[in-house]
Each structure stands twice: as structure tokens, then as C-alpha cells.
Scaffold this motif. Structure first.
Motif, short mmCIF file in Angstrom:
data_model
loop_
_atom_site.label_atom_id
_atom_site.label_comp_id
_atom_site.label_asym_id
_atom_site.label_seq_id
_atom_site.Cartn_x
_atom_site.Cartn_y
_atom_site.Cartn_z
N THR A 12 45.09 47.03 27.43
CA THR A 12 45.73 47.13 28.83
C THR A 12 46.29 48.46 29.15
N TRP A 13 46.10 49.03 30.24
CA TRP A 13 46.74 50.30 30.67
C TRP A 13 47.48 49.92 32.16
N PHE A 14 48.62 50.57 32.07
CA PHE A 14 49.44 50.29 33.38
C PHE A 14 49.22 51.42 34.42
N ASN A 15 48.92 51.08 35.77
CA ASN A 15 48.77 52.43 36.50
C ASN A 15 49.94 52.73 37.12
N ILE A 16 50.72 54.04 36.65
CA ILE A 16 52.01 54.72 37.00
C ILE A 16 51.77 55.29 38.44
N GLN A 17 50.87 56.13 38.55
CA GLN A 17 50.36 56.82 39.78
C GLN A 17 49.12 56.99 40.03
N ALA A 31 44.96 47.78 34.26
CA ALA A 31 43.38 47.83 34.04
C ALA A 31 43.12 47.36 32.59
N THR A 32 42.55 46.37 32.21
CA THR A 32 42.37 45.81 30.86
C THR A 32 40.79 46.12 30.66
N TYR A 33 40.59 46.78 29.60
CA TYR A 33 39.24 47.33 28.97
C TYR A 33 38.91 46.40 28.00
N SER A 34 37.72 45.93 27.87
CA SER A 34 37.34 45.03 26.60
C SER A 34 35.61 45.34 26.52
N LEU A 35 35.33 45.17 25.10
CA LEU A 35 33.96 45.69 25.01
C LEU A 35 33.06 44.41 25.29
N LYS A 36 32.16 44.54 26.36
CA LYS A 36 31.07 43.67 26.46
C LYS A 36 29.95 43.77 25.63
N SER A 37 29.60 45.08 25.31
CA SER A 37 28.44 45.18 24.24
C SER A 37 28.64 46.62 24.09
N LEU A 44 39.03 44.46 33.74
CA LEU A 44 39.67 43.76 34.85
C LEU A 44 40.91 44.22 35.53
N ASN A 45 40.81 44.68 36.65
CA ASN A 45 41.86 45.23 37.34
C ASN A 45 42.58 44.21 38.07
N ARG A 46 44.08 44.20 37.78
CA ARG A 46 45.02 43.12 38.40
C ARG A 46 46.22 44.06 39.27
N ILE A 54 48.17 37.39 42.87
CA ILE A 54 47.86 38.12 42.06
C ILE A 54 46.27 38.53 42.38
N ASN A 55 45.99 39.70 42.87
CA ASN A 55 44.46 40.06 43.11
C ASN A 55 43.93 40.76 41.98
N SER A 56 42.65 40.35 41.74
CA SER A 56 41.89 41.00 40.46
C SER A 56 40.54 41.17 40.88
N ILE A 57 39.78 42.10 40.16
CA ILE A 57 38.57 42.47 40.35
C ILE A 57 38.04 42.99 39.06
N THR A 58 36.62 42.72 38.80
CA THR A 58 36.06 43.18 37.56
C THR A 58 35.01 44.25 37.72
N ALA A 59 34.80 45.05 36.86
CA ALA A 59 33.76 46.15 36.67
C ALA A 59 33.27 46.14 35.58
N SER A 60 32.16 47.02 35.32
CA SER A 60 31.36 47.46 34.12
C SER A 60 31.47 49.07 34.33
N VAL A 61 31.70 49.33 32.90
CA VAL A 61 31.71 50.78 32.71
C VAL A 61 30.56 51.35 32.01
N LYS A 62 29.75 52.07 31.93
CA LYS A 62 28.83 52.77 31.06
C LYS A 62 28.95 54.19 31.00
N ALA A 63 28.39 54.64 29.73
CA ALA A 63 28.14 56.36 29.76
C ALA A 63 27.02 56.56 30.37
N LYS A 64 27.00 57.61 31.17
CA LYS A 64 26.04 58.04 32.01
C LYS A 64 25.24 59.17 30.78
N ASP A 65 25.86 59.75 29.97
CA ASP A 65 25.22 60.39 28.87
C ASP A 65 26.04 60.34 27.83
#
Length: 154
Positions: A12-17, A31-37, A44-46, A54-65
Motif C-alpha cells: 500500500t502507498w498513500f497518495n500525498i499530492q 493505491a495497493t499493488y499486488s502481483l497477479k502474475s 486497487l485504488n481506494r 469508500i470508492n474503489s477501482i481496480t487496474a492492471s499494470v504491465k511493462a511495455k518493454d
């Protein structure tokens, strides 16, 4: 195969600014980051909205390169075009500086976040964002006061 982000970045990371945007309206945001693969990190952004929900949304992050592991792509909606998600700086234990941008037709929009492992302001990190060309004078502080954000711990 090594993971898309170093394992030390997960958690978990806290959004400061952040730069102003239309999709984050609350306080106490995290923003809480977890390994899916090995190739995909889940996010998970909350945030705590003014009405106490509490509002939340999920996303997936991948390396382009894989040779540039800090230059990532994030997708919030399945099969939507990804947008850049660049980790400009992090020490994994205290701070993370993230930059993103996208084009909406004729409009270009920049996004930037100062993230912390703790609910405190880290003003000195603004200079790093400024050196990357981000307009830090437009950053908005996110309320991370423990008493105010107590609903997020439930």
C-alpha cells in the motif's frame, strides 16, 4: 522471469499530492499493488468520499518493454487502451513518484502523484517531479490525517 515491478514496490502507498484530475474526488486515497502474475501487477485504488463512502477501482499494470521496468502501462477497464504509468523515482520504503499522461482528442492531460508508505507530506519530493517537468505548483494535497481517514482501516 522477473516480475513487472520489483516485489519491494508491492503493498500500500498513500497518495500525498497529485495533479488535479476528474476521477479522484475523495481524500485518504491509497493505491495497493499486488502481483497477479509475473507479467501483471494488480492495483486497487481506494478513496474516502465526502459522504463517508469508500470508492474503489481496480487496474492492471504491465511493462511495455521489460528493459525499461519503470515505464509501465496501466489499464483500468478490460480491453481499453493502456496509458503510460511511469515510476519516476522510488526508494520502495518511503516514497514513490508516478507520472502518466494521455490524450483526449485535442487535449493532452498530465497526471502525477507523490506517494508515501506513510500518511505524511513529503514536500522535498516535489523537486524531483519539477526536474521531470511536472508543474508542482498545481499539485493538490490529499488529506491523510489518521483521524479523518479511520474509515479506510475498516
Amino acid at each position: 522471469m522477473s516480475p513487472v515491478l520489483p516485489l519491494q514496490y508491492l503493498g500500500t502507498w498513500f497518495n500525498i499530492q497529485k495533479l488535479p484530475d476528474v476521477f479522484q474526488k475523495g481524500e485518504c486515497s491509497t493505491a495497493t499493488y499486488s502481483l497477479k502474475s509475473p507479467e501483471v501487477v494488480g492495483v486497487l485504488n481506494r478513496e474516502l468520499l465526502a459522504d463517508g463512502t469508500i470508492n474503489s477501482i481496480t487496474a492492471s499494470v504491465k511493462a511495455k518493454d521489460p528493459s525499461e521496468p519503470a515505464k509501465l502501462e496501466v489499464s483500468f477497464i478490460e480491453n481499453s487502451p493502456p496509458v503510460p504509468y511511469w515510476v519516476l523515482s522510488t526508494d520502495y520504503d518511503n516514497h514513490g513518484l508516478v507520472y502518466s499522461c494521455t490524450d483526449y482528442g485535442l487535449f493532452h492531460v498530465d497526471f502525477a502523484w507523490i506517494m508515501s508508505r506513510k500518511q505524511e507530506t513529503i514536500v522535498e519530493l516535489q523537486s524531483i517531479l519539477a526536474s521531470a517537468g511536472v508543474s508542482v505548483d498545481k499539485l493538490l494535497a490529499t488529506n491523510q490525517y489518521e483521524a479523518y481517514c479511520s474509515a479506510m482501516s475498516q
